[in-house]
Design a protein around this motif. Structure first.
Motif, PDB file in Angstrom:
ATOM      1  N   ASP A 101       0.815  -1.209   0.000  1.00 37.29           N
ATOM      2  CA  ASP A 101       0.000   0.000   0.000  1.00 37.29           C
ATOM      3  C   ASP A 101       0.854   1.267   0.000  1.00 37.29           C
ATOM      4  N   MET A 102       0.387   2.278  -0.736  1.00 38.16           N
ATOM      5  CA  MET A 102       1.001   3.593  -0.744  1.00 38.16           C
ATOM      6  C   MET A 102      -0.079   4.632  -0.491  1.00 38.16           C
ATOM      7  N   SER A 160      -3.678   0.540  -3.231  1.00 37.25           N
ATOM      8  CA  SER A 160      -3.046  -0.751  -3.009  1.00 37.25           C
ATOM      9  C   SER A 160      -2.167  -1.114  -4.191  1.00 37.25           C
ATOM     10  N   ARG A 161      -1.393  -2.192  -4.032  1.00 36.97           N
ATOM     11  CA  ARG A 161      -0.532  -2.624  -5.115  1.00 36.97           C
ATOM     12  C   ARG A 161      -1.333  -2.969  -6.366  1.00 36.97           C
ATOM     13  N   SER A 200      -2.833   7.279  -8.572  1.00 29.03           N
ATOM     14  CA  SER A 200      -2.487   6.183  -9.456  1.00 29.03           C
ATOM     15  C   SER A 200      -1.057   5.746  -9.171  1.00 29.03           C
ATOM     16  N   ARG A 201      -0.641   4.631  -9.770  1.00 29.01           N
ATOM     17  CA  ARG A 201       0.723   4.152  -9.580  1.00 29.01           C
ATOM     18  C   ARG A 201       1.168   3.332 -10.774  1.00 29.01           C
ATOM     19  N   TYR A 235       1.404   8.673  -8.295  1.00 26.53           N
ATOM     20  CA  TYR A 235       1.025   9.995  -8.767  1.00 26.53           C
ATOM     21  C   TYR A 235      -0.233  10.486  -8.053  1.00 26.53           C
ATOM     22  N   LEU A 236      -0.388  11.802  -8.009  1.00 29.91           N
ATOM     23  CA  LEU A 236      -1.616  12.419  -7.534  1.00 29.91           C
ATOM     24  C   LEU A 236      -1.972  13.543  -8.495  1.00 29.91           C
TER      25      LEU A 236
END
Length: 122
Positions: free
Chosen positions: A33-34, A52-53, A70-71, A79-80
């Motif tokens: 998680d980030m 989450s991943r 997002s990631r 990103y935001l």
């Protein structure tokens, strides 16, 4: 050495947009998680959004519909995307990875970035 670095902050007018990035470097194998947090002077740190991943997301009510988290797992980057910015969005924005694996070890100790300043003028 594992590092987490935010970028993309700046000064923007009310109604404008910014895109924040959070890049992890080092021998990263995987990140679970980030999240993005923010803190304005004199106020408590608040959770903005989590991811989450596998890409499941949650947002604070104050930013829902305006911000998108997002990631990219291959790039180890989060990103935001922020739009329709308001003066109340002015804060230092921090990213965090809650748990991750690097080299041959995994840790549950959160790793924080240094923060990037977002200022919204009216």
């Amino acid at each position: 050495q594992v590092r987490l670095v935010e970028s993309g902050g700046g000064l923007v007018q009310v109604g404008g947009s910014l895109r924040l990035s959070c890049a992890a470097s080092g021998s990263i194998y995987s990140i679970d998680d980030m999240a993005w947090y923010r803190q304005a002077p004199g106020k408590e740190r608040e959770l903005v959004a989590t991811i989450s991943r596998r890409g499941s997301t949650r947002y604070a009510d104050s930013v829902k519909g305006r911000f998108t988290i997002s990631r990219d797992n291959d790039k180890h980057t989060m990103y935001l995307q922020m739009s329709s910015l308001k003066p109340d969005d002015t804060a230092m924005y921090y990213c965090v990875m809650m748990s991750y694996c690097y080299g041959s070890v995994c840790t549950n100790t959160p790793r924080w970035g240094q923060g990037t300043q977002v200022s919204v003028s009216s």
